[in-house]
Design a protein around this motif. Sequence first.
Motif, PDB file in Angstrom:
ATOM      1  N   LEU A  10      41.925  42.723  37.509  1.00  0.00           N
ATOM      2  CA  LEU A  10      41.208  43.736  37.985  1.00  0.00           C
ATOM      3  C   LEU A  10      42.270  44.511  38.863  1.00  0.00           C
ATOM      4  N   VAL A  11      42.996  44.111  39.823  1.00  0.00           N
ATOM      5  CA  VAL A  11      43.948  44.905  40.603  1.00  0.00           C
ATOM      6  C   VAL A  11      44.854  45.412  39.749  1.00  0.00           C
ATOM      7  N   SER A  12      45.525  44.991  38.608  1.00  0.00           N
ATOM      8  CA  SER A  12      46.403  45.531  37.786  1.00  0.00           C
ATOM      9  C   SER A  12      45.662  46.733  37.078  1.00  0.00           C
ATOM     10  N   GLU A  16      43.582  52.162  42.948  1.00  0.00           N
ATOM     11  CA  GLU A  16      43.560  51.705  44.427  1.00  0.00           C
ATOM     12  C   GLU A  16      42.757  50.496  44.491  1.00  0.00           C
ATOM     13  N   VAL A  17      43.516  49.400  45.426  1.00  0.00           N
ATOM     14  CA  VAL A  17      43.012  48.405  45.876  1.00  0.00           C
ATOM     15  C   VAL A  17      42.363  48.209  47.002  1.00  0.00           C
ATOM     16  N   SER A  18      41.255  47.947  47.133  1.00  0.00           N
ATOM     17  CA  SER A  18      40.481  47.884  48.491  1.00  0.00           C
ATOM     18  C   SER A  18      39.555  46.955  48.662  1.00  0.00           C
ATOM     19  N   PHE A  19      39.503  46.189  49.874  1.00  0.00           N
ATOM     20  CA  PHE A  19      38.570  45.052  50.122  1.00  0.00           C
ATOM     21  C   PHE A  19      37.116  45.575  50.280  1.00  0.00           C
ATOM     22  N   THR A  20      36.831  46.909  50.014  1.00  0.00           N
ATOM     23  CA  THR A  20      35.613  47.356  49.982  1.00  0.00           C
ATOM     24  C   THR A  20      34.811  47.319  48.566  1.00  0.00           C
ATOM     25  N   GLY A  21      35.888  46.810  47.644  1.00  0.00           N
ATOM     26  CA  GLY A  21      35.450  46.823  46.149  1.00  0.00           C
ATOM     27  C   GLY A  21      36.597  47.421  45.173  1.00  0.00           C
ATOM     28  N   ASP A  23      37.611  49.510  41.858  1.00  0.00           N
ATOM     29  CA  ASP A  23      37.205  49.964  40.510  1.00  0.00           C
ATOM     30  C   ASP A  23      38.491  50.081  39.788  1.00  0.00           C
ATOM     31  N   ALA A  24      38.229  50.271  38.452  1.00  0.00           N
ATOM     32  CA  ALA A  24      39.503  50.259  37.432  1.00  0.00           C
ATOM     33  C   ALA A  24      38.823  50.824  36.165  1.00  0.00           C
ATOM     34  N   SER A  25      39.882  50.949  35.480  1.00  0.00           N
ATOM     35  CA  SER A  25      40.100  51.929  34.147  1.00  0.00           C
ATOM     36  C   SER A  25      40.193  51.120  32.960  1.00  0.00           C
ATOM     37  N   THR A 222      26.457  52.608  42.467  1.00  0.00           N
ATOM     38  CA  THR A 222      27.268  51.583  41.897  1.00  0.00           C
ATOM     39  C   THR A 222      27.678  51.940  40.507  1.00  0.00           C
ATOM     40  N   LYS A 223      29.142  52.047  40.138  1.00  0.00           N
ATOM     41  CA  LYS A 223      29.664  52.186  38.821  1.00  0.00           C
ATOM     42  C   LYS A 223      29.486  51.088  38.006  1.00  0.00           C
TER      43      LYS A 223
END
Length: 251
Positions: A10-12, A16-21, A23-25, A222-223
């Motif tokens: 998911l990080v890859s 932007e990586v955040s501890f609040t959640g 997002d990914a593409s 929520t996305k």
Amino acid sequence: MPGRDDLAWLVSRSDEVSFTGCDASGWEDGTWVLHAFYELPFNAALPTHDELRKARVASREEEQLIIGGVNLDDLTTSTGGGLGYQRRPAAEWQRRTWSEMMARFPQDWPAGGPAPCFRWFPVRDVPANIGLPTEGSMAEEDFGELIKVLCRHVPTPACSLYFADVFSFADPREAPVYEVDLGDLASLLRGLSEDKQVFTPANIWPADRSWLVYTDYDLWATKVSGSSKLINELRAHPLLETLDWAPSEAP
């Protein structure tokens, strides 16, 4: 249960990586499920959430909110906004759409600004019979409906979960991932909410990673990303209120 998956994939796929959640593409389509407004119909004029809060503090029914020697009651406005998972209000409370509320409290939209959050509804002194959307979590009613839709788009019931850890500074790829039967998740959170404050997961995904749910700790929406079939089913849902929005767009 401890999950067999992790956050590295998911990080890859995230800008932007955040501890609040996270997002990914990489999916065919996506939409935002807006967290709901509720209103208790009332014919007479009512005080605002902030006026009620100040009255309770003045009568010593509630204590002043002082952090680090700073009296936040003197510096802030109590909006009555919710934080975390919330049960469906009593039957007399009625859902209100975002378009209805924005028409009632007209404000300038934050063009090019953040994803749906409190900045999209800059009215702070809200009448006490209006419940603002929950921040950082879906509420019971919408979450249950979303899970029903997602259950029709999974290869197996087992799905992975990540709960945002906003107070941790570790590598997000090392954050714990859990596994749950997707069909049990709504009732599980409802039961946990009886004893403590809980949040819906920051991220949920199935074993084949064919869709992703993203609920940021700071947002009012929520996305959901996935196939066009899944997203169109959400758009057509009779209860869920969706919005197709990208960061560069004014709503």
